[in-house]
Scaffold this motif. Structure first.
Motif, mmCIF file in Angstrom:
data_model
loop_
_atom_site.group_PDB
_atom_site.id
_atom_site.type_symbol
_atom_site.label_atom_id
_atom_site.label_comp_id
_atom_site.label_asym_id
_atom_site.label_seq_id
_atom_site.Cartn_x
_atom_site.Cartn_y
_atom_site.Cartn_z
ATOM 1 N N TRP A 101 10.683 40.226 -37.741
ATOM 2 C CA TRP A 101 9.243 40.254 -37.485
ATOM 3 C C TRP A 101 8.641 41.137 -36.348
ATOM 4 C CZ3 TRP A 101 7.903 37.950 -32.355
ATOM 5 C CH2 TRP A 101 8.960 37.729 -31.227
ATOM 6 N N THR A 102 6.968 41.146 -35.719
ATOM 7 C CA THR A 102 6.300 41.840 -34.998
ATOM 8 C C THR A 102 5.233 40.833 -35.225
ATOM 9 O OG1 THR A 102 5.789 43.518 -33.570
ATOM 10 C CG2 THR A 102 5.548 43.705 -35.956
ATOM 11 N N TRP A 103 4.499 40.722 -33.962
ATOM 12 C CA TRP A 103 3.415 39.784 -33.876
ATOM 13 C C TRP A 103 2.012 41.050 -33.599
ATOM 14 C CZ3 TRP A 103 2.615 35.367 -34.328
ATOM 15 C CH2 TRP A 103 1.437 34.734 -33.851
ATOM 16 N N MET A 104 1.187 40.665 -34.335
ATOM 17 C CA MET A 104 -0.583 40.832 -34.643
ATOM 18 C C MET A 104 -1.347 40.359 -33.929
ATOM 19 S SD MET A 104 -0.964 43.854 -36.288
ATOM 20 C CE MET A 104 -2.576 44.947 -36.028
ATOM 21 N N LEU A 121 -6.034 43.804 -38.120
ATOM 22 C CA LEU A 121 -7.351 44.987 -38.177
ATOM 23 C C LEU A 121 -8.082 44.371 -39.528
ATOM 24 C CD1 LEU A 121 -3.971 48.087 -38.131
ATOM 25 C CD2 LEU A 121 -5.789 47.296 -36.251
ATOM 26 N N GLN A 133 -6.159 43.067 -43.462
ATOM 27 C CA GLN A 133 -4.777 42.354 -42.860
ATOM 28 C C GLN A 133 -5.123 41.157 -43.600
ATOM 29 O OE1 GLN A 133 -3.384 43.647 -39.396
ATOM 30 N NE2 GLN A 133 -2.656 45.142 -39.893
ATOM 31 N N PRO A 134 -4.223 40.213 -43.893
ATOM 32 C CA PRO A 134 -4.050 38.929 -44.583
ATOM 33 C C PRO A 134 -4.425 38.561 -43.505
ATOM 34 C CG PRO A 134 -1.767 40.451 -45.027
ATOM 35 C CD PRO A 134 -2.749 40.525 -43.809
ATOM 36 N N TRP A 168 3.900 40.063 -38.875
ATOM 37 C CA TRP A 168 4.337 40.335 -39.545
ATOM 38 C C TRP A 168 6.275 40.511 -39.537
ATOM 39 C CZ3 TRP A 168 1.054 42.299 -44.130
ATOM 40 C CH2 TRP A 168 0.174 43.208 -42.920
ATOM 41 N N ALA A 169 6.539 39.841 -40.889
ATOM 42 C CA ALA A 169 7.741 39.993 -41.471
ATOM 43 C C ALA A 169 8.417 40.424 -42.456
ATOM 44 C CB ALA A 169 8.393 38.350 -41.393
ATOM 45 N N HIS A 173 5.294 40.232 -45.455
ATOM 46 C CA HIS A 173 4.284 39.837 -45.743
ATOM 47 C C HIS A 173 4.100 39.618 -43.811
ATOM 48 C CE1 HIS A 173 1.124 38.745 -47.682
ATOM 49 N NE2 HIS A 173 1.173 38.199 -49.364
ATOM 50 N N ARG A 179 -4.021 51.942 -39.018
ATOM 51 C CA ARG A 179 -4.375 51.349 -40.076
ATOM 52 C C ARG A 179 -4.565 52.958 -41.283
ATOM 53 N NH1 ARG A 179 -9.485 50.376 -42.257
ATOM 54 N NH2 ARG A 179 -9.470 48.425 -44.049
ATOM 55 N N LEU A 216 -1.550 44.817 -48.674
ATOM 56 C CA LEU A 216 -1.917 43.995 -47.367
ATOM 57 C C LEU A 216 -2.329 44.580 -45.949
ATOM 58 C CD1 LEU A 216 2.219 41.998 -47.953
ATOM 59 C CD2 LEU A 216 -0.733 41.461 -48.602
ATOM 60 N N TRP A 217 -2.614 46.402 -45.953
ATOM 61 C CA TRP A 217 -3.058 46.636 -44.883
ATOM 62 C C TRP A 217 -2.176 46.279 -43.775
ATOM 63 C CZ3 TRP A 217 -6.417 50.285 -45.204
ATOM 64 C CH2 TRP A 217 -7.441 50.244 -45.886
ATOM 65 N N ALA A 266 7.220 48.169 -35.507
ATOM 66 C CA ALA A 266 8.322 47.375 -34.432
ATOM 67 C C ALA A 266 8.848 46.664 -35.612
ATOM 68 C CB ALA A 266 7.169 46.859 -34.258
ATOM 69 N N LEU A 267 8.670 46.355 -37.399
ATOM 70 C CA LEU A 267 10.059 44.910 -37.860
ATOM 71 C C LEU A 267 11.514 46.205 -37.566
ATOM 72 C CD1 LEU A 267 7.542 44.512 -40.611
ATOM 73 C CD2 LEU A 267 8.645 43.202 -39.029
ATOM 74 N N ARG A 318 12.529 45.833 -34.245
ATOM 75 C CA ARG A 318 13.490 44.850 -34.013
ATOM 76 C C ARG A 318 15.198 44.225 -34.468
ATOM 77 N NH1 ARG A 318 12.209 39.998 -31.747
ATOM 78 N NH2 ARG A 318 9.651 41.226 -32.294
ATOM 79 N N ASP A 366 5.680 44.082 -30.594
ATOM 80 C CA ASP A 366 6.584 42.983 -30.164
ATOM 81 C C ASP A 366 7.882 44.216 -31.016
ATOM 82 O OD1 ASP A 366 8.921 41.257 -29.276
ATOM 83 O OD2 ASP A 366 7.324 40.217 -29.311
#
Lengths: 319, 351
Positions: free
Chosen positions: A77-80, A84, A87-88, A95-96, A109, B119, B133-134, B142-143, B146, B195
């Motif tokens: 995962w990361t933190w948004m 933007l 995005q959902p 995001w994961a 998603h 973007r 989902l952009w 980042a994913l 990690r 992160d």
């Protein structure tokens, strides 16, 4: 030439992609409309959810679809922090990559976790559906931490097969003109038509090109051109289309301003469309001065000037 | 088979905001410099091939305006890829192999700063399942980072060390957008951008352009004292499904490296197109590049990443080390797509 800042302006582009779905994604999207998630079984037996249309290892077409759970485990995962556009979720989210129960490869998603310290690899999450799923990946609004209660039941009513999806796109830019284009646009704001001459071949370009297409060198010598010229070629627009501002039939033409070596495209009004011809002499009709800006729209259209037609030889090299 | 060499390279300085949306004026001095260094005029070039993107420029057929910077009259033979210009170099290489031409000029350009790059890059993703989902390019990286960290492959400190070395190397590179002496501890004290990525882990957004000249056989020897002969070049791509490939490595990079014969001799220099610190570590592992190889002596794209020319610049920078006689065998690498999806490796040698 004095240095002036280049003109720039916001440019927003919006359009909608309409895409047909193949057999695999059609079944997947149709199932989403029923709040179910399907995966495809790969040649090695692994289940890919969302489905792969072709095996990622052997590239063979995959046809066997299996239902997987709407609950799964976060693999990374990361933190948004500042979402933007498009995005959902509009508030900060994770995001994961989520491995759904029953699948062997994860899906990407959003997870509505509230804050980054509430997300970790290995956490259990479940799909949250939009109120009215219609057969699009956005039917899954996002995932949310799984409270352990039983998964919401899928809609039992079988829907019509989904065969197309629409995806709206909006992109924002800052469009920056060249120094030459900026001179040209500022000239227009004062009612002047400023072209530039290539220092190598002597040809006059309007609008100035930044680089001469023959010689590849910047155009530097400024040339003021009159607002009259010759129709080199034209077409009669008979077909209505979205956004059209004039009722057909009307004429779009190439007008070679006197002294220019490249024609500009413009409208010819002020005479019946059938009277416009190659070689016709025309003059610019400007909008009222108080409406002028740094834009070619300052010239509303061209109209016949009444002069005798130009000889073909005078514009033959500009066709 | 025809021998093909990189005989010239020039690039525009990478800057946070430079020039017009079309990027044409950035190309004019680059063409002038690369042609002058090779002693060629525009008319001597047999084939032109470019890499750029309409999504970056925000308009259709944006590459056509760049043809003005060539001077395309009388007509020239020209082609374009909607990819990093490293792939245009591949096309030009193949064009020379056909025997139709003996020289080619390859160029890439783009104004990354015109839109919101992270973007805009969502537009390169699977248009059915991902792009709607952009997901932005930094989040996807980042994913991947990690996954690697939590698999125990490397740490955030290892990543910061990549940034420190890259910035120090970039001090000697006048085209670099970012350079300087930094301390690992200081970098690790910065907040996360995504992160576990911090600002130093991500390539800066910048505008630029680059050009490379290729020539075959005797023509290359005549034009260049020490041509960088291409001994192998290959590119491979992985699945567009992010979940369907192992993100802790890059199978396509390893495959392209093997197909280009990367491991078939000692390597002095590798210029790797790694827009994120962790990707440099991943690439070095996937390509089997070990100790004793100088990685990104230019500072790499972590110090300047002009989209659509940065990959071509890696090949150019690696070739330059052969041109100046400071290396015998070098490799340039380019990547495209999310999380190292597509990779190209070009191995060059002195002869």
């Amino acid at each position: 030439m004095e240095t002036e800042t280049a003109l720039s302006a916001p440019l927003t582009i919006g359009f909608t992609y309409t895409r047909s779905l193949g057999p695999v994604l059609s079944q997947f999207m149709t199932a989403l409309a029923e709040r179910r998630i399907l995966g495809s079984r790969g040649s090695d037996g692994r289940v890919h959810a969302p489905p792969a249309e072709y095996d990622p290892v052997t590239y063979a077409p995959l046809t066997e679809l299996v239902e997987v759970s709407t609950v799964g485990t976060v693999q990374t995962w990361t933190w948004m922090n500042r979402p933007l556009d498009g995005q959902p979720l509009g508030r900060p989210f994770a995001w994961a990559l989520i491995l759904l129960d029953g699948a062997d490869t994860p899906m990407l998603h959003a997870v509505d976790a509230g804050s980054p310290d509430r997300v970790r690899t290995g956490m259990r999450v479940r799909a949250r559906w939009v109120a009215e799923p219609a057969g699009h990946i956005r039917d899954i609004e996002c995932f949310e931490p799984d409270g352990g209660c039983p998964a919401a039941r899928a809609t039992s009513t079988s829907s019509e097969p989904v065969t197309m999806i629409e995806t709206p796109i909006q992109l924002r830019y800052r469009h920056t003109t060249s120094a030459e284009e900026s001179r040209y646009l500022r000239g227009l704001a004062t009612g002047r038509l400023l072209g530039q001459r290539c220092p190598a071949c002597g040809k006059v370009y309007i609008p100035p090109r930044g680089a001469c297409p023959v010689d590849g060198v910047p155009t530097t010598d400024e040339v003021e051109l009159p607002d009259q010229g010759t129709v080199t070629t034209f077409c009669i627009v008979n077909t209505p289309f979205a956004g059209q501002r004039i009722t057909p039939p009307y004429v779009a033409a190439y007008v070679l301003l006197d002294g220019a070596d490249i024609a500009i495209q413009h409208l010819i009004l002020g005479c019946p469309a059938g009277e416009v011809r190659m070689g016709m002499r025309v003059r610019a009709v400007w909008r009222p001065r108080e409406e002028w800006g740094t834009t070619p729209e300052n010239i509303d259209h061209f109209r016949p000037s009444g002069e005798p037609d130009a000889a073909f030889e005078s514009y033959a090299h500009h066709l | 088979m025809t021998d093909v060499a990189v005989i010239g390279f020039a690039e525009a300085p990478c800057r946070p905001e430079a020039g017009t949306t079309s990027g044409v004026e950035l190309l004019v001095p680059v063409f002038r410099d690369v042609l002058a260094a090779a002693g060629l005029s525009r008319r001597d070039i047999g084939f032109w091939c470019s890499g750029s993107s309409d999504y970056l420029a925000g308009r259709a057929f944006s590459f056509v305006s760049a043809v003005d910077a060539i001077g395309a009259f009388p007509p020239i033979t020209e082609s374009h890829v909607e990819m990093d210009a490293a792939w245009a170099l591949y096309e030009a290489y193949v064009k020379i192999l056909t025997g139709e031409v003996d020289t080619a000029l390859v160029y890439g350009f783009g104004k990354s700063s015109a839109g919101e790059l992270r973007r805009v890059l969502a537009m390169q993703l699977d248009p059915y399942l991902l792009a709607p989902l952009w997901p932005d390019s930094v989040s996807i990286a980042a994913l991947q980072a990690r996954l690697c960290i939590e698999s125990g492959l490397f740490s955030e400190k290892d990543m910061a060390e990549v940034a420190v070395r890259s910035r120090a190397n970039a001090i000697r590179n006048p085209s670099a957008q970012v350079s300087g002496i930094a301390e690992v501890e200081e970098l690790l004290g910065a907040p996360y951008v995504a992160d576990p990525l911090r600002a130093h882990d991500c390539a800066p957004v910048g505008d630029g352009a680059a050009a490379v000249i290729l020539a075959s056989g005797d023509r290359a020897r005549e034009l260049c004292e020490r041509p960088a002969w291409i001994s192998g070049i290959a590119h491979q791509v992985d699945s567009p499904g992010l979940g369907m490939r192992d993100l802790t490595t890059s199978r396509s990079a390893a495959g392209a490296g093997a197909a280009a014969g990367l491991g078939e001799g000692g390597l002095d220099v590798a210029e790797l197109h790694a827009p994120f610190t962790h990707q440099e570590i991943l690439l070095a592992r996937a390509l089997g590049i070990g100790d004793g190889v100088e990685i990104n002596p230019s500072g790499g794209v972590l110090c300047g990443n002009p989209m659509f020319s940065a990959g071509l610049s890696r090949i150019g920078a690696a070739a330059q080390r052969i041109h100046d006689g400071t290396a015998r065998r070098t490799a340039g690498h380019a990547t495209s797509g999310p999380a190292l999806q597509q990779n190209l490796v070009c191995v060059m040698e002195a002869r």
